[in-house]
Write an enzyme that holds these catalytic residues in place. Structure first.
Site, short mmCIF file in Angstrom:
data_model
loop_
_atom_site.label_atom_id
_atom_site.label_comp_id
_atom_site.label_asym_id
_atom_site.label_seq_id
_atom_site.Cartn_x
_atom_site.Cartn_y
_atom_site.Cartn_z
N SER A 133 44.35 50.16 31.65
CA SER A 133 43.06 49.46 32.29
C SER A 133 41.94 49.55 31.63
O SER A 133 41.25 50.28 31.41
CB SER A 133 42.73 50.00 33.75
OG SER A 133 41.80 49.15 34.44
N HIS A 159 45.74 46.04 30.60
CA HIS A 159 45.28 45.60 31.92
C HIS A 159 43.70 45.09 31.76
O HIS A 159 42.91 46.01 31.50
CB HIS A 159 45.68 46.43 33.15
CG HIS A 159 45.30 45.94 34.35
ND1 HIS A 159 46.05 45.55 35.26
CD2 HIS A 159 44.25 46.31 35.15
CE1 HIS A 159 45.82 45.10 36.08
NE2 HIS A 159 44.63 45.37 36.31
N ASP A 166 40.84 43.73 33.87
CA ASP A 166 40.34 43.37 35.19
C ASP A 166 39.03 42.28 35.13
O ASP A 166 38.16 42.40 34.17
CB ASP A 166 39.58 44.49 35.84
CG ASP A 166 40.83 45.36 36.51
OD1 ASP A 166 41.85 44.77 36.98
OD2 ASP A 166 40.85 46.53 35.93
N MET A 187 36.36 39.95 37.26
CA MET A 187 35.77 39.96 38.62
C MET A 187 34.78 38.85 38.66
O MET A 187 34.10 38.52 37.63
CB MET A 187 35.48 41.46 38.94
CG MET A 187 36.30 42.45 38.79
SD MET A 187 35.47 43.91 39.26
CE MET A 187 36.79 45.13 38.95
N HIS A 238 44.18 40.70 35.50
CA HIS A 238 44.17 40.87 36.86
C HIS A 238 42.90 39.93 37.25
O HIS A 238 41.88 40.35 37.06
CB HIS A 238 44.10 42.16 37.07
CG HIS A 238 44.14 42.54 38.71
ND1 HIS A 238 43.90 43.67 39.04
CD2 HIS A 238 44.22 41.78 39.89
CE1 HIS A 238 43.67 43.53 40.65
NE2 HIS A 238 44.08 42.32 41.07
N MET A 257 40.31 39.01 39.71
CA MET A 257 39.78 39.36 41.20
C MET A 257 38.63 38.30 41.33
O MET A 257 37.40 38.77 41.36
CB MET A 257 39.46 40.75 41.38
CG MET A 257 40.48 41.69 41.25
SD MET A 257 40.08 43.32 40.89
CE MET A 257 40.16 43.25 39.08
N MET A 272 48.53 45.98 45.15
CA MET A 272 47.24 46.82 45.16
C MET A 272 47.18 48.26 45.86
O MET A 272 47.35 48.29 47.15
CB MET A 272 45.68 46.14 45.66
CG MET A 272 45.42 44.92 44.68
SD MET A 272 45.24 45.36 42.83
CE MET A 272 43.83 46.68 43.25
N GLY A 298 38.40 45.85 42.74
CA GLY A 298 36.88 46.08 42.29
C GLY A 298 36.42 47.33 41.62
O GLY A 298 35.50 46.99 40.99
N PHE A 299 36.86 48.19 42.10
CA PHE A 299 36.41 49.62 41.36
C PHE A 299 37.36 50.75 40.68
O PHE A 299 38.42 50.75 41.53
CB PHE A 299 35.27 50.67 42.24
CG PHE A 299 34.25 49.47 42.91
CD1 PHE A 299 33.01 49.32 41.94
CD2 PHE A 299 34.28 48.49 43.89
CE1 PHE A 299 32.04 48.55 42.22
CE2 PHE A 299 33.26 47.83 44.29
CZ PHE A 299 32.14 47.80 43.54
N GLY A 320 38.24 54.59 40.04
CA GLY A 320 37.96 56.02 40.52
C GLY A 320 38.02 55.91 41.90
O GLY A 320 37.25 56.90 42.75
N ASP A 362 48.56 49.15 41.16
CA ASP A 362 47.17 49.28 40.71
C ASP A 362 45.99 50.11 41.50
O ASP A 362 45.64 49.52 42.54
CB ASP A 362 46.63 47.85 40.43
CG ASP A 362 45.48 47.87 39.65
OD1 ASP A 362 44.58 48.70 39.34
OD2 ASP A 362 44.81 46.81 39.45
N GLY A 363 45.57 51.10 41.16
CA GLY A 363 44.49 51.86 41.81
C GLY A 363 44.94 53.37 42.02
O GLY A 363 45.94 53.54 42.60
N GLY A 397 44.22 54.08 34.88
CA GLY A 397 42.80 54.01 34.66
C GLY A 397 42.13 55.43 34.48
O GLY A 397 42.90 56.31 33.73
C1 DX5 Z 1 41.16 47.57 39.46
C2 DX5 Z 1 41.18 48.33 38.33
C3 DX5 Z 1 41.37 49.72 38.80
C4 DX5 Z 1 41.42 50.97 37.73
C5 DX5 Z 1 42.59 51.67 38.06
O1 DX5 Z 1 41.89 46.38 39.58
O2 DX5 Z 1 42.45 48.19 37.52
O3 DX5 Z 1 42.27 49.83 39.73
O4 DX5 Z 1 41.00 50.73 36.59
O5 DX5 Z 1 42.36 52.92 37.71
P1 DX5 Z 1 41.75 54.19 38.66
O6 DX5 Z 1 42.02 53.90 40.16
O7 DX5 Z 1 42.82 55.20 38.08
O8 DX5 Z 1 40.50 54.62 38.25
ZN ZN Z 2 43.41 45.56 38.06
#
Ligand code: DX5
Ligand code: ZN
Length: 220
Positions: A8, A33, A35, A37, A66, A68, A137, A142-143, A145, A176-177, A198
């Site tokens: 990501s 990946h 994202d 938004m 992805h 969003m 998901m 959206g975020f 962490g 994802d997440g 991520g």
């Molecule tokens: C949102 C992103 C996040 C993120 C994944 O679609 O794709 O979910 O970068 O990484 P984490 O949750 O491990 O920070």
């Molecule tokens: Zn994503």
């Protein structure tokens, strides 16, 4: 199905994107990946279409985009994607999601369908002919962490069960997440095939990316 890793890049060093992409390539990650938004479908804005097109110019890695955003069909022409790339849209983001999926396929790109934590896995049932990937998901989008949602494992298992029952064993499930090594193992056992990595697994302060990637590959 072979387990695949997707880095990501919203979690990468945004001021040194090319260096980050090279590091991801060296770590042997399978997908990038990205994202996208709009501050409306999700309460955040990160990367944009120009970044997709710029990254496309410097790497042969397949992209895993992805979206969003509300009504992603408005933006299909802005992305220069190719046949190995996946363009994933949210079920909740379009009134006529089947039409959008058809439009993506028509462009010769792989189509992914994503569902939010509150959306039923049954959503995939009548759309399997139009998709190349199902994204479940495991956090609210959206975020980076965040913490994984409680039903994630069950949801992945139910999605795998549904797809298999429809004769669609070849449609991979992406998660994802908060895919940490620990959560990744659980999701893998539940039937996930593609793991978005991520801040929980790949972009770590105390570990080299290639080391993190190979230890993940060993356990997933
Ligand atoms: C949102 C992103 C996040 C993120 C994944 O679609 O794709 O979910 O970068 O990484 P984490 O949750 O491990 O920070
Ligand atoms: Zn994503």
């Amino acid at each position: 199905m072979k387990k695949l890793l997707s880095a990501s890049i919203m979690c990468a060093d945004l001021l040194n994107m090319e260096r980050s992409v090279r590091e991801i390539e060296r770590a042997g990650i399978d997908y990038l990946h990205i994202d996208i938004m709009d501050g409306s479908f999700v309460p955040n804005i990160t990367l944009g279409f120009d970044l997709i097109n710029a990254v496309k110019q410097i790497t042969d890695m397949p992209l895993d985009v992805h979206m969003m955003v509300n009504e992603p069909s408005r933006f299909l022409e802005l992305m220069k994607l190719s046949e190995n790339d996946i363009l994933c849209v949210h079920y909740e983001s379009e009134l006529h999601i089947a039409r959008t999926l058809e439009a993506i396929k028509k462009k010769g790109i792989k189509a992914g369908l994503a569902i939010n934590p509150g959306t039923s896995v049954d959503t995939f049932r009548y759309l399997t002919e139009l998709i190349d990937m199902a994204l479940v998901m495991t956090v609210n989008p959206g975020f980076a962490g965040q913490r994984i949602i409680p039903c994630a494992e069950r949801k992945v298992r139910d999605t795998r069960g549904l797809l298999d029952s429809l004769g669609k064993k070849d449609i991979p499930i992406e998660v994802d997440g908060n895919i940490s090594p620990e959560n990744g193992i659980k999701m893998s056992r539940a039937g996930a095939d593609i793991f978005v990595l991520g801040t929980s697994a790949l972009f770590l302060k105390d570990k080299e990316m290639s080391e993190a990637a190979s230890s993940l590959r060993a356990v997933l």
